[in-house]
Scaffold this motif. Structure first.
Motif, PDB file in Angstrom:
ATOM      1  N   LYS A  18       0.827  -1.210   0.000  1.00 10.32           N
ATOM      2  CA  LYS A  18       0.000   0.000   0.000  1.00 10.32           C
ATOM      3  C   LYS A  18       0.863   1.261   0.000  1.00 10.32           C
ATOM      4  O   LYS A  18       0.551   2.239  -0.690  1.00 10.32           O
ATOM      5  CB  LYS A  18      -0.907  -0.021   1.223  1.00 10.32           C
ATOM      6  CG  LYS A  18      -2.074   0.919   1.106  1.00 10.32           C
ATOM      7  CD  LYS A  18      -2.960   0.836   2.315  1.00 10.32           C
ATOM      8  CE  LYS A  18      -2.784   2.092   3.139  1.00 10.32           C
ATOM      9  NZ  LYS A  18      -3.568   2.074   4.367  1.00 10.32           N
ATOM     10  N   GLN A  25      -8.687   7.888  -2.111  1.00 11.65           N
ATOM     11  CA  GLN A  25      -9.356   8.612  -1.034  1.00 11.65           C
ATOM     12  C   GLN A  25      -8.354   8.897   0.085  1.00 11.65           C
ATOM     13  O   GLN A  25      -8.269  10.013   0.597  1.00 11.65           O
ATOM     14  CB  GLN A  25     -10.501   7.736  -0.522  1.00 11.65           C
ATOM     15  CG  GLN A  25     -11.370   8.395   0.497  1.00 11.65           C
ATOM     16  CD  GLN A  25     -12.206   9.479  -0.160  1.00 11.65           C
ATOM     17  OE1 GLN A  25     -12.721   9.303  -1.262  1.00 11.65           O
ATOM     18  NE2 GLN A  25     -12.319  10.609   0.501  1.00 11.65           N
ATOM     19  N   GLU A  26      -7.622   7.866   0.440  1.00  8.24           N
ATOM     20  CA  GLU A  26      -6.662   8.014   1.534  1.00  8.24           C
ATOM     21  C   GLU A  26      -5.595   9.052   1.183  1.00  8.24           C
ATOM     22  O   GLU A  26      -5.228   9.877   2.004  1.00  8.24           O
ATOM     23  CB  GLU A  26      -6.006   6.665   1.838  1.00  8.24           C
ATOM     24  CG  GLU A  26      -5.230   6.697   3.133  1.00  8.24           C
ATOM     25  CD  GLU A  26      -4.783   5.312   3.583  1.00  8.24           C
ATOM     26  OE1 GLU A  26      -5.538   4.345   3.348  1.00  8.24           O
ATOM     27  OE2 GLU A  26      -3.692   5.218   4.151  1.00  8.24           O
ATOM     28  N   GLN A  44      -6.934  12.459   1.487  1.00  5.78           N
ATOM     29  CA  GLN A  44      -7.039  12.832   2.901  1.00  5.78           C
ATOM     30  C   GLN A  44      -5.699  13.218   3.494  1.00  5.78           C
ATOM     31  O   GLN A  44      -5.587  14.209   4.199  1.00  5.78           O
ATOM     32  CB  GLN A  44      -7.586  11.665   3.708  1.00  5.78           C
ATOM     33  CG  GLN A  44      -9.077  11.533   3.627  1.00  5.78           C
ATOM     34  CD  GLN A  44      -9.524  10.310   4.386  1.00  5.78           C
ATOM     35  OE1 GLN A  44      -9.141  10.110   5.526  1.00  5.78           O
ATOM     36  NE2 GLN A  44     -10.301   9.485   3.737  1.00  5.78           N
ATOM     37  N   ASN A  71      -9.648  -0.100   8.283  1.00  5.27           N
ATOM     38  CA  ASN A  71      -9.409   0.992   7.329  1.00  5.27           C
ATOM     39  C   ASN A  71     -10.634   1.382   6.505  1.00  5.27           C
ATOM     40  O   ASN A  71     -10.621   2.392   5.820  1.00  5.27           O
ATOM     41  CB  ASN A  71      -8.164   0.771   6.460  1.00  5.27           C
ATOM     42  CG  ASN A  71      -8.130  -0.592   5.840  1.00  5.27           C
ATOM     43  OD1 ASN A  71      -9.113  -1.330   5.934  1.00  5.27           O
ATOM     44  ND2 ASN A  71      -7.018  -0.935   5.205  1.00  5.27           N
ATOM     45  N   GLN A  84     -11.568   4.800   7.539  1.00 12.21           N
ATOM     46  CA  GLN A  84     -10.898   5.900   6.845  1.00 12.21           C
ATOM     47  C   GLN A  84     -11.709   6.346   5.643  1.00 12.21           C
ATOM     48  O   GLN A  84     -11.856   7.528   5.365  1.00 12.21           O
ATOM     49  CB  GLN A  84      -9.504   5.464   6.364  1.00 12.21           C
ATOM     50  CG  GLN A  84      -8.489   5.329   7.471  1.00 12.21           C
ATOM     51  CD  GLN A  84      -8.309   6.633   8.215  1.00 12.21           C
ATOM     52  OE1 GLN A  84      -8.235   7.692   7.632  1.00 12.21           O
ATOM     53  NE2 GLN A  84      -8.255   6.548   9.537  1.00 12.21           N
ATOM     54  N   PHE A  85     -12.210   5.357   4.935  1.00 13.87           N
ATOM     55  CA  PHE A  85     -12.991   5.654   3.746  1.00 13.87           C
ATOM     56  C   PHE A  85     -14.252   6.430   4.116  1.00 13.87           C
ATOM     57  O   PHE A  85     -14.574   7.450   3.509  1.00 13.87           O
ATOM     58  CB  PHE A  85     -13.351   4.351   3.022  1.00 13.87           C
ATOM     59  CG  PHE A  85     -14.254   4.556   1.850  1.00 13.87           C
ATOM     60  CD1 PHE A  85     -13.736   5.000   0.640  1.00 13.87           C
ATOM     61  CD2 PHE A  85     -15.619   4.329   1.957  1.00 13.87           C
ATOM     62  CE1 PHE A  85     -14.568   5.213  -0.442  1.00 13.87           C
ATOM     63  CE2 PHE A  85     -16.461   4.542   0.872  1.00 13.87           C
ATOM     64  CZ  PHE A  85     -15.938   4.986  -0.331  1.00 13.87           C
ATOM     65  N   GLY A 100     -13.550   9.880   5.051  1.00 11.74           N
ATOM     66  CA  GLY A 100     -13.265  10.631   3.828  1.00 11.74           C
ATOM     67  C   GLY A 100     -14.545  11.111   3.152  1.00 11.74           C
ATOM     68  O   GLY A 100     -14.616  12.240   2.660  1.00 11.74           O
TER      69      GLY A 100
END
Ligand code: ADP
Ligand code: MG
Ligand code: ZN
Length: 381
Positions: free
Chosen positions: A58, A288-289, A292, A350, A353-354, A357
């Motif tokens: 990642k 997306q991450e 952010q 995670n 996180q999405f 976002g």
């Protein structure tokens, strides 16, 4: 006759993952007692099986996205075969074709640098030479490295240094590497040739220079090598295609091996690791991450211009603090995204996180992510 330098860089970036690339040994190896962070896998003992580290994959992909690379949907690891005492299994696990990231670019004040690929590989152990012995430390064996390869379209030492500094900055900004040159977190290889000014074709040779572990060395090596090659060409001689090493004490490059002695690594697909596949949803999450990360660090950063920003975490204020309003938006986001919601309920942290976002998007970045997180958690419980 005027010559211009043609430069391509290979940059190794040590990733700051918790564990190593293919085993669960700690990746925090700096100043640890020799051979204290090892296991059968990173020692390369026969029969030990490598398991790829998702976090490392990642991190390379985040770096690639930030550099406008294409992420390959299908990618795989390969064995690069060679013998060296600090590589006991006789091959390094790396990537050959279909690297994780391809075809990126980064702007510098001297023009854009084209990035050919970024792939993921494991580091080797470390050899230390004393007067009559070679000592081996395998703590570094299996540490994950991103290798970034540029096209040969860099034209000066100043551009090369600016490019590397931006890569270092970006690696830190994204949190993919500590990017500490003193600790060897970033290692450079310089490829350099000369052509007559105005010519377009690539020279039919290249000299590769190793052992460059600071920006100052990089600058010095370009200067020295440009002069050395220019003198040969002006004298009507040809420049040998070879690998040389930078000697900072001698302020010169020293021949290490000639083309005829180049290794033949006999790359082949790593049979112990299944091919990697990435779907749209996964890539969407990464994007997306990335937005952010860039957003949180500095509201003024856009993907293309991260370099303009000051990298600070402090002093972000959020105008959207109404808990009821936020709850309403969070409920919308939950209703609109059943898949990530169920992922989260299945234990995939995670996915949060999405969802955060999505809320950030709806509020145009004006909500406090911590507050959003708390609301999402309380509504999903
Ligand atoms: P490989 O290592 O697979 O043979 P290349 O030789 O094409 O790949 O490239 C390795 C590195 O050398 C890249 O960073 C590339 O930009 C650089 N390079 C290739 N040709 C030249 C050249 N003529 N002069 C300077 N750098 C070059
Ligand atoms: Mg190389
Ligand atoms: Zn290990």
């Amino acid at each position: 006759m005027l010559y211009e330098s043609v430069i391509g860089l290979e940059i190794h970036i040590q990733l700051n993952t918790k564990s190593k690339m293919f085993c669960s040994c700690s990746n925090d190896i700096w100043k640890k007692p020799p051979n204290s962070l090892v296991c059968p896998t990173c020692l390369g003992l026969p029969g030990a099986l490598p398991v790829p580290n998702k976090e490392a994959i990642k991190k390379v992909q985040l770096l690639g996205l930030a550099l406008n690379c294409t992420l390959n949907k299908n990618s795989h690891f390969a064995r690069k075969n060679y013998f060296y005492p600090d590589l006991p299994k006789g091959y390094q696990i790396t990537q050959f074709s279909d690297a994780l990231c391809e075809k990126g670019r980064l702007e510098t004040s001297f023009g854009e640098v084209a990035i050919r690929r970024i792939h993921l590989e494991e580091d080797t152990g470390k050899s230390m030479y004393t007067k009559d012995e070679t000592l081996l430390d395998f703590n570094k064996s299996g540490v994950p490295l991103a290798e970034l390869v540029t096209e040969p379209n860099i034209t000066s030492a100043a551009q090369a240094v600016e490019f590397c500094k931006k890569i270092r900055e970006l690696a830190r900004l994204l949190g993919v590497s500590n990017a500490d040159m003193e600790k060897g977190n970033i290692r450079l290889e310089l490829n350099i040739s000369l052509r007559k000014e105005g010519e377009k074709a690539l020279p039919n040779y290249r000299v590769e220079i190793k052992n460059i572990n600071s920006f100052k060395f990089l600058k010095n090596a370009v200067a020295y090598e440009t002069k050395r090659q220019e003198e040969l060409l002006k004298a009507g001689k040809e420049v040998l295609q070879e690998t040389r090493g930078w000697s900072e004490s001698g302020k010169k490059t020293v021949s290490q091996r000639k083309k005829e002695m180049e290794n033949d690594y006999r790359y082949f697909p790593e049979p112990d690791i299944p091919p990697l596949e990435f779907d749209e949803k996964y890539v969407g999450m990464l994007k997306q991450e990335l937005s952010q990360v860039l957003f949180y660090k500095d509201k003024n950063i856009s993907e293309a211009s991260f370099e303009k920003s000051k990298i600070t975490k402090e002093k972000i204020t959020y105008s959207m603090n109404d808990e009821n309003e936020l709850s309403k938006l969070v409920k919308e986001v939950i209703a609109e995204n059943p898949a990530p919601v169920s992922d989260y309920r299945m234990g995939k942290e995670n996915a949060l996180q999405f969802l955060i976002g999505c809320v950030m998007k709806k509020t145009k970045g004006q909500s406090n992510p911590k507050m959003v997180l708390d609301i999402i958690k309380s509504l999903l419980e």
